[in-house]
Design an enzyme around this catalytic site. Structure first.
Site, PDB file in Angstrom:
ATOM      1  N   TYR A 137       0.809  -1.211   0.000  1.00 15.76           N
ATOM      2  CA  TYR A 137       0.000   0.000   0.000  1.00 15.76           C
ATOM      3  C   TYR A 137       0.845   1.265   0.000  1.00 15.76           C
ATOM      4  CZ  TYR A 137      -4.254  -2.738   0.811  1.00 15.76           C
ATOM      5  OH  TYR A 137      -5.304  -3.614   0.688  1.00 15.76           O
ATOM      6  N   LYS A 187       3.882 -14.667   0.133  1.00 17.15           N
ATOM      7  CA  LYS A 187       3.824 -15.282  -1.196  1.00 17.15           C
ATOM      8  C   LYS A 187       5.269 -15.408  -1.684  1.00 17.15           C
ATOM      9  CE  LYS A 187       1.568 -16.980  -4.709  1.00 17.15           C
ATOM     10  NZ  LYS A 187       1.021 -18.340  -4.627  1.00 17.15           N
ATOM     11  N   ASP A 220      -2.320 -18.065  -0.576  1.00 16.06           N
ATOM     12  CA  ASP A 220      -3.385 -18.871  -1.155  1.00 16.06           C
ATOM     13  C   ASP A 220      -3.692 -20.073  -0.276  1.00 16.06           C
ATOM     14  OD1 ASP A 220      -0.814 -19.593  -1.812  1.00 16.06           O
ATOM     15  OD2 ASP A 220      -1.222 -20.031  -3.917  1.00 16.06           O
ATOM     16  N   ASP A 244      -5.075  -7.475   4.659  1.00 16.66           N
ATOM     17  CA  ASP A 244      -6.373  -6.924   4.303  1.00 16.66           C
ATOM     18  C   ASP A 244      -7.305  -8.019   3.794  1.00 16.66           C
ATOM     19  OD1 ASP A 244      -8.352  -5.086   3.849  1.00 16.66           O
ATOM     20  OD2 ASP A 244      -7.289  -3.979   2.299  1.00 16.66           O
ATOM     21  N   ASP A 248     -10.835 -10.235   5.920  1.00 13.33           N
ATOM     22  CA  ASP A 248     -12.212 -10.333   5.438  1.00 13.33           C
ATOM     23  C   ASP A 248     -12.675 -11.782   5.435  1.00 13.33           C
ATOM     24  OD1 ASP A 248     -12.480  -7.661   5.159  1.00 13.33           O
ATOM     25  OD2 ASP A 248     -12.724  -7.632   2.984  1.00 13.33           O
TER      26      ASP A 248
END
Length: 352
Positions: A137, A187, A220, A244, A248
């Site tokens: 970000y 990742k 993932d 982020d 969720d």
């Protein structure tokens, strides 16, 4: 009586409704426990953007800096691109006040149905520590040759040693206080520079925490495991983007984003921290008095933990837990009920 100066940014959509609902509960607790929240309210958000072209005034951070904490409702508007709202209000506050810890707890409460089969009554209890000021970000990059076939966009992620180490250390400290399990989300197979660097820092910091077991998952795989075996997680630490996303997922597997609180924390207290529910502005239900106020209430409990201290925040969480566990208590539509925002707040205050 102790008094705390709290900046209130109700924001957009359902933000003003859930913010006022939560503040009424916090004020009630203040009367019970001998503290007061002195409010300074700012009408910053997308309505202001549509009128003036900016989400907040140029001196917005200066106005907020002297406060003890910031309480935010929600930000977002269907007529304004999300990158405008995010970069116009939330990110400047998070970065300007070095709120480098985004702490997001997720609990499957008794009485709440998870979309996952076979989970109930506290089977899921995890907290995500998300790096909040750099990473993916970072607003570094740009676009060139706009409108031509060879148009190019460059967005650079930034990972500093100090920024990575401090969020990783905070997560290890939390795991040491909890069940002693930490999962680092990366990742690294595809991002051989930034994410392998992250892995290296995790390895270095882990040497200071012999009692914490460390798992390392690609984002993932972590997303899959949050769905198929969420009980395996305790404390998770991740970069800005991955944190982020997985919060969720964690919010929805514990029943509803309407129960997901969040804190943007400046641990040193050099600047005020900002507390906000995870959910968005939900313009589709504005004015219907049916928004779930409990994410905002639980966010208020996080504010009380850091600002007031003692057991006040825990008292509020206990009240919410008791309310949710009662099959006869009012619940908003997102939790399968038909109660209003006001009904839930009144029932919670009675319980407290």
């Amino acid at each position: 009586m102790d008094t705390y100066d709290v900046a209130i940014i109700p924001g957009d959509g359902i933000g003003p409704a859930v913010t006022e609902a939560a503040l009424s509960v916090l004020d009630h607790l203040g009367e019970m426990h001998g503290f007061a929240l002195e409010r300074s309210t700012y009408d910053w958000g997308t309505e202001r953007y549509l009128e003036t072209g900016s989400m907040m005034p140029d001196d917005g951070l200066e106005r907020l800096e002297s406060t003890d904490a910031i309480f935010l409702g929600a930000v977002g508007h269907p007529d304004v691109p999300d990158h405008v709202t995010l970069n116009g209000l939330l990110l400047p506050i998070r970065k300007g006040f070095d709120q480098y810890v985004c702490k997001r707890p997720n609990v499957l409460y008794e009485g709440i149905e998870s979309p996952l089969r076979g989970y109930s009554n506290g089977d899921i209890d995890l907290v995500v520590y998300r790096e909040n000021t750099e990473g993916e970000y970072a607003n570094i990059g740009g676009r060139e040759h706009r409108g031509f076939d060879h148009e190019v966009a460059v967005q650079s992620a930034v990972f500093t040693r100090s920024g990575t180490e401090r969020i990783v250390r905070r997560a290890f400290e939390a795991a040491d206080r909890r069940d002693g399990r930490l999962t680092s989300i990366t990742k690294s197979n595809a991002q051989a520079h930034s994410m392998v660097f992250w892995d290296d820092v995790v390895d270095e910091v882990s040497e200071e925490f012999a009692n914490v077991a460390v798992d390392r998952l690609l984002v993932d795989r972590a997303s899959m495991d949050l769905v198929r075996r969420p009980e395996s997680f305790d404390v998770l630490v991740a970069s800005n983007l991955f944190g982020d996303i997985i919060t969720d997922i964690a919010g929805i597997v514990t029943g509803s984003l309407g129960l997901a609180p969040s804190g943007n924390i400046n641990p040193d207290g050099t600047y005020p921290s900002m507390y906000e529910p995870v959910h968005g502005s939900a313009y589709d239900i504005v004015g219907e008095n049916c928004a779930n106020p409990l994410a905002s209430v639980l966010t208020g409990a996080m504010l009380l933990d850091d600002l007031v201290g003692g057991a006040v925040g825990e008292t509020l969480r206990d009240g919410v837990e008791s309310l949710l566990a009662d099959p006869n208590a009012p619940k908003t539509p997102d939790l399968g009920g038909s109660a209003s925002t006001d009904d839930v707040v009144a029932a919670l205050i009675d319980r407290l």
